[in-house]
Design a protein around this motif. Structure first.
Motif, PDB file in Angstrom:
ATOM      1  N   LEU A 104       0.923  -1.212  -0.067  1.00 29.52           N
ATOM      2  CA  LEU A 104       0.097   0.035   0.023  1.00 29.52           C
ATOM      3  C   LEU A 104       0.899   1.148   0.104  1.00 29.52           C
ATOM      4  CD1 LEU A 104      -2.752  -0.971   2.414  1.00 29.52           C
ATOM      5  CD2 LEU A 104      -3.368  -0.367   0.182  1.00 29.52           C
ATOM      6  N   ARG A 105       1.926   1.231   0.686  1.00 28.04           N
ATOM      7  CA  ARG A 105       2.892   2.332   0.899  1.00 28.04           C
ATOM      8  C   ARG A 105       3.440   2.594  -0.428  1.00 28.04           C
ATOM      9  NH1 ARG A 105       7.611   1.041   4.309  1.00 28.04           N
ATOM     10  NH2 ARG A 105       8.400   0.182   2.361  1.00 28.04           N
ATOM     11  N   ASP A 106       3.999   1.346  -0.966  1.00 27.70           N
ATOM     12  CA  ASP A 106       4.772   1.509  -2.443  1.00 27.70           C
ATOM     13  C   ASP A 106       3.768   2.203  -3.278  1.00 27.70           C
ATOM     14  OD1 ASP A 106       6.994   0.433  -1.029  1.00 27.70           O
ATOM     15  OD2 ASP A 106       6.483  -1.696  -1.687  1.00 27.70           O
ATOM     16  N   LEU A 107       2.628   1.848  -3.478  1.00 28.85           N
ATOM     17  CA  LEU A 107       1.691   1.981  -4.249  1.00 28.85           C
ATOM     18  C   LEU A 107       1.246   3.667  -4.223  1.00 28.85           C
ATOM     19  CD1 LEU A 107      -0.496   1.667  -6.754  1.00 28.85           C
ATOM     20  CD2 LEU A 107      -2.120   0.916  -5.206  1.00 28.85           C
TER      21      LEU A 107
ATOM     22  N   THR B 239       6.911   5.374   5.657  1.00 25.69           N
ATOM     23  CA  THR B 239       5.807   5.501   5.521  1.00 25.69           C
ATOM     24  C   THR B 239       5.483   7.046   5.726  1.00 25.69           C
ATOM     25  OG1 THR B 239       4.993   3.184   5.633  1.00 25.69           O
ATOM     26  CG2 THR B 239       3.217   5.051   5.167  1.00 25.69           C
ATOM     27  N   ALA B 240       5.807   7.351   6.907  1.00 27.34           N
ATOM     28  CA  ALA B 240       5.392   8.765   7.606  1.00 27.34           C
ATOM     29  C   ALA B 240       6.237   9.871   6.738  1.00 27.34           C
ATOM     30  CB  ALA B 240       5.948   8.541   8.972  1.00 27.34           C
ATOM     31  N   ASN B 241       7.387   9.359   6.331  1.00 28.65           N
ATOM     32  CA  ASN B 241       8.380  10.346   5.647  1.00 28.65           C
ATOM     33  C   ASN B 241       7.681  10.554   4.105  1.00 28.65           C
ATOM     34  OD1 ASN B 241      11.207  11.435   5.049  1.00 28.65           O
ATOM     35  ND2 ASN B 241      10.711   9.970   3.264  1.00 28.65           N
ATOM     36  N   ASN B 242       7.099   9.443   3.563  1.00 31.35           N
ATOM     37  CA  ASN B 242       6.707   9.670   2.134  1.00 31.35           C
ATOM     38  C   ASN B 242       5.320  10.262   2.318  1.00 31.35           C
ATOM     39  OD1 ASN B 242       8.718   8.120   1.518  1.00 31.35           O
ATOM     40  ND2 ASN B 242       7.579   6.330   0.707  1.00 31.35           N
ATOM     41  N   LEU B 243       4.493  10.086   3.487  1.00 32.47           N
ATOM     42  CA  LEU B 243       3.250  10.964   3.444  1.00 32.47           C
ATOM     43  C   LEU B 243       3.445  12.446   3.725  1.00 32.47           C
ATOM     44  CD1 LEU B 243       0.063  10.986   3.864  1.00 32.47           C
ATOM     45  CD2 LEU B 243       0.501  10.377   6.287  1.00 32.47           C
TER      46      LEU B 243
ATOM     47  N   GLU C 159      -7.216   9.947  -3.424  1.00 31.12           N
ATOM     48  CA  GLU C 159      -6.903   8.685  -3.638  1.00 31.12           C
ATOM     49  C   GLU C 159      -5.560   8.413  -2.798  1.00 31.12           C
ATOM     50  OE1 GLU C 159      -5.504   5.862  -7.259  1.00 31.12           O
ATOM     51  OE2 GLU C 159      -7.108   7.089  -7.769  1.00 31.12           O
ATOM     52  N   VAL C 160      -4.568   9.423  -3.322  1.00 29.53           N
ATOM     53  CA  VAL C 160      -3.193   9.062  -2.741  1.00 29.53           C
ATOM     54  C   VAL C 160      -3.154   9.378  -1.397  1.00 29.53           C
ATOM     55  CG1 VAL C 160      -0.801   9.748  -2.853  1.00 29.53           C
ATOM     56  CG2 VAL C 160      -2.179   9.940  -4.966  1.00 29.53           C
ATOM     57  N   GLU C 161      -3.790  10.163  -0.927  1.00 30.88           N
ATOM     58  CA  GLU C 161      -3.912  10.387   0.659  1.00 30.88           C
ATOM     59  C   GLU C 161      -4.684   9.049   1.419  1.00 30.88           C
ATOM     60  OE1 GLU C 161      -5.095  13.624   3.964  1.00 30.88           O
ATOM     61  OE2 GLU C 161      -6.135  13.811   1.975  1.00 30.88           O
ATOM     62  N   GLN C 162      -5.599   8.539   0.796  1.00 36.02           N
ATOM     63  CA  GLN C 162      -6.266   7.377   1.310  1.00 36.02           C
ATOM     64  C   GLN C 162      -5.399   6.252   1.199  1.00 36.02           C
ATOM     65  OE1 GLN C 162      -9.049   7.527   2.733  1.00 36.02           O
ATOM     66  NE2 GLN C 162      -9.152   5.295   3.442  1.00 36.02           N
ATOM     67  N   LEU C 163      -4.613   6.035   0.237  1.00 33.06           N
ATOM     68  CA  LEU C 163      -3.567   4.936   0.205  1.00 33.06           C
ATOM     69  C   LEU C 163      -2.589   5.008   1.419  1.00 33.06           C
ATOM     70  CD1 LEU C 163      -2.969   4.686  -3.547  1.00 33.06           C
ATOM     71  CD2 LEU C 163      -4.139   2.893  -2.255  1.00 33.06           C
ATOM     72  N   PHE C 164      -2.117   6.327   1.615  1.00 31.36           N
ATOM     73  CA  PHE C 164      -1.040   6.134   2.551  1.00 31.36           C
ATOM     74  C   PHE C 164      -1.800   6.146   3.981  1.00 31.36           C
ATOM     75  CE2 PHE C 164       1.946   9.143  -0.066  1.00 31.36           C
ATOM     76  CZ  PHE C 164       2.948   8.290   0.112  1.00 31.36           C
TER      77      PHE C 164
END
Length: 634
Positions: free
Chosen positions: A171-174, A212-216, A186-191
């Motif tokens: 999920l994080r990679d996507l 994941t926190a860094n990428n969000l 859509e992207v926020e929901q995935l994160f």
């Protein structure tokens, strides 16, 4: 207006994704046809390397890489297939992943995935798809990367169920691959789904949650949601510091991202404090001459340069490069990147001969690393073309620009933003040669690619400035004032969104807009944009920055044309005071300010008062033109 950080294209994306800022060597065969972007292809379209490709790579390989290549060549010689061959290929692809050689890695991972597709989809298939997606994301081929991660997620959900660590990772990679190409919600929901999944199966300080926190945080920063971005960068920094320690590359990556966010928020002192504290802490733990300290010196140098403190930045880069060369065993990407960074710093200071030498030095290192056809090398060729152009070496500038264009076309196809930058470099040389019509054609081509990629964030303010600014110049030269103004304003709008109104790039465009309006006799508009540039440069570099002196001179010119003589005299005196304070020696900018003030005094009827300024300007012009050495005797 909202603000984001000033960054060069690609570098900030790599840092935010906590991935290696490695190079992009050429694929064994063309990845994308010239008439389509590589992102329109599918993972299975990526061509596999041939035995001849492997033999070619073997010629420049080190010991470890050489052994892995020998194993692959031996397997091919035995006509191995299936999972026996896949295992050997995975070892080699993993080596290239660790070395940042993502183009070779992507080609090999795609081959492994095709081998997997001959049987049932297993968990191993999902792992291979994940590796392929990560390599493609590093190559900025986001849609192809997204497709690979979608397949990996589907396999893992089927095999492991929804509450498994591997599903959270997918999920994080996507989400990360979707940042630049999918709708915000859509992207926020995935994160958020990924974070919820991690928190169900792992402790709250698990390092994978830190990624994941860094990428969000990067996602929020792209959307100018700075409060949320700071919250998640801080969370990522805390997790990564506990999990990996303060000197781990992942911790340093998040620290750099947070400092860039502070810059975007106008908190320049906070950005410097964060990185300087990190550098000093590393020095205490590891000694002044460690590679960890060198990496932090490079990080701080980048921030200081953005703040207009290029002298300090240069000292830090030189110290970092000295350490890297003393500590590394042979050529390294750290060395190549540091030399290129030092070269660009020299170029921005106007030291183009030194910059050109350094860019050639960096290119030689990339060549020794087998990466002469990669993105980093391509960008070096672009910047080398700028140096040669500014030195008046047009043949060399054209050759460098065309070299960069060939590299980017091969690596990315015709419609990628990297290729647009190379077209812009070619156009810049044509413009400098006075070939305005040819330059306009090249700029239009680059601008079309840039606009098509405008939904993506991170293509870089410098690229917008160079491409759209150059196109606007061509319109102005052709007398197309309406098109020129429209293009300048489009350029400024993008940069304000990407980098903020107090960024160096925004200030540069405001300055050029002011000059455009001044030459068109629209003095009120010229004054407004010039004052925007003046405020930005003052915020970036302080009241004694040489760019502030230049904007004050421009404001004096505007006031003089408006017959606001007292206001003009005041700003000219301020500009001259900055030149006197800086003591940078004779310069064209200083001479222009002396001449502009003298002209004003003459216009005010104070010709006696103007004489010392005319004389000082004349002497300065003589010194500027004076050759560095004795005249050649014939």
């Amino acid at each position: 207006m909202k603000r984001t950080a000033t960054v060069a294209i690609g570098a900030y994306m790599a840092l935010c994704l906590a991935l290696a800022t490695g190079s992009v060597p050429s694929l064994p065969t063309a990845f994308a046809a010239d008439d389509q972007t590589a992102d329109s292809q599918k993972p299975e379209d990526i061509p596999a390397p041939t035995a001849d490709d492997f033999r070619g790579w073997r010629l420049t390989a080190g010991e470890v890489e050489g052994k892995l290549l020998d194993q692959v060549l031996a397997a091919l010689g035995r006509d191995e297939s299936g999972q026996a061959l896949a295992g050997t290929l995975r070892d080699l692809a993993g080596f290239y992943r660790d070395k940042g050689n993502n183009q070779r890695g992507a080609a090999i991972w795609a081959w492994v995935v095709r081998i997997d597709d001959t049987g049932d989809e297993t968990y191993q298939t999902s792992s291979d798809l994940r590796e392929l997606g990560l390599a493609l994301r590093e190559l900025r081929l986001y849609e192809v990367s997204r497709q690979a991660h979608l397949r990996a997620l589907a396999i893992r959900q089927r095999i492991k169920g929804p509450n498994d660590l591997s599903v959270a990772m997918s999920l994080r990679d996507l989400a990360t691959s979707s940042i630049d190409i999918r709708p915000e919600a859509e992207v926020e929901q995935l994160f958020l789904r990924a974070i919820a999944a991690f928190e169900k199966v792992e402790p709250r300080d698990d390092p994978r949650l830190g990624t994941t926190a860094n990428n969000l945080a990067y996602f929020y920063r792209c959307r100018n949601r700075f409060v949320e971005a700071e919250q998640w960068y801080r969370k990522a920094l805390e997790i990564r510091t506990r999990a990996h320690g303060p000197d781990d590359p992942l911790t340093l990556s998040t620290m750099t991202n947070l400092s860039r966010l502070y810059e975007a928020m106008g908190r320049l002192a906070d950005a410097e404090k964060l990185l300087r504290g990190a550098m000093e802490g590393a020095r205490e733990r590891h000694g002044a001459n460690s590679l960890i300290v060198a990496s932090r010196q490079r990080m701080l140098a980048s921030v200081l340069d953005d703040m207009g403190r290029s002298d300090e930045a240069k000292q830090l880069l030189e110290a970092a490069l000295k350490t890297i060369r003393a500590k590394e065993d042979g050529p390294s990407f750290d060395e190549a990147h540091a030399v290129a960074e030092l070269a660009f710093l020299n170029h921005s200071r106007g030291a183009n001969e030194a910059a050109a030498r350094l860019f050639l030095e960096a290119l030689e290192v990339y060549k020794n690393l087998g990466d002469e056809g990669g993105r980093s090398a391509g960008r070096c060729w672009i910047k080398l073309s700028w140096c040669q152009r500014d030195l008046g070496n047009m043949a060399e500038a054209k050759a460098a620009a065309e070299k960069s264009l060939a590299i980017m076309r091969r690596a990315y196809g015709e419609k990628h933003i990297e290729t647009a930058q190379a077209h812009g470099a070619v156009a810049g040389v044509l413009k400098a040669q006075g070939k305005w019509q040819e330059a306009e054609v090249s700029y239009r081509l680059a601008a079309d690619i840039l606009r098509a990629a405008s939904v993506q964030r991170g293509h870089g303010a410098a690229d917008v400035n160079n491409i759209l600014g150059g196109l606007a110049d061509c319109y102005s030269n052709a007398g197309k004032k309406d098109e020129a103004e429209k293009t300048w304003l489009e350029c400024l709008d993008i940069i304000n969104r990407e980098s903020g109104p107090q960024s160096d790039a925004a200030a540069s465009i405001c300055n050029r807009l002011a000059l455009f309006y001044m030459h068109d006799g629209r003095l009120d508009e010229a004054s407004r944009y010039n004052l925007f540039a003046l405020a930005a440069y003052t915020a970036i570099g302080g009241e004694n920055d040489p760019r502030v002196a230049s904007q004050l001179r421009h404001q004096g010119m505007i006031y003089r044309r408006q017959k606001k003589y007292e206001a003009a005299e005041k700003v000219y005196k301020q500009a001259l005071a900055i030149h006197d304070y800086l003591k940078l020696g004779p310069s064209n900018s200083h001479a222009l300010t002396l001449e502009s003030y003298a002209y004003l005094l003459d216009e005010m009827g104070r010709s006696e008062a103007s004489k010392p300024y005319w004389e000082a300007a004349s002497e300065m012009r003589r010194q500027i033109r004076k050759p560095d050495g004795p005249a050649v005797e014939e």
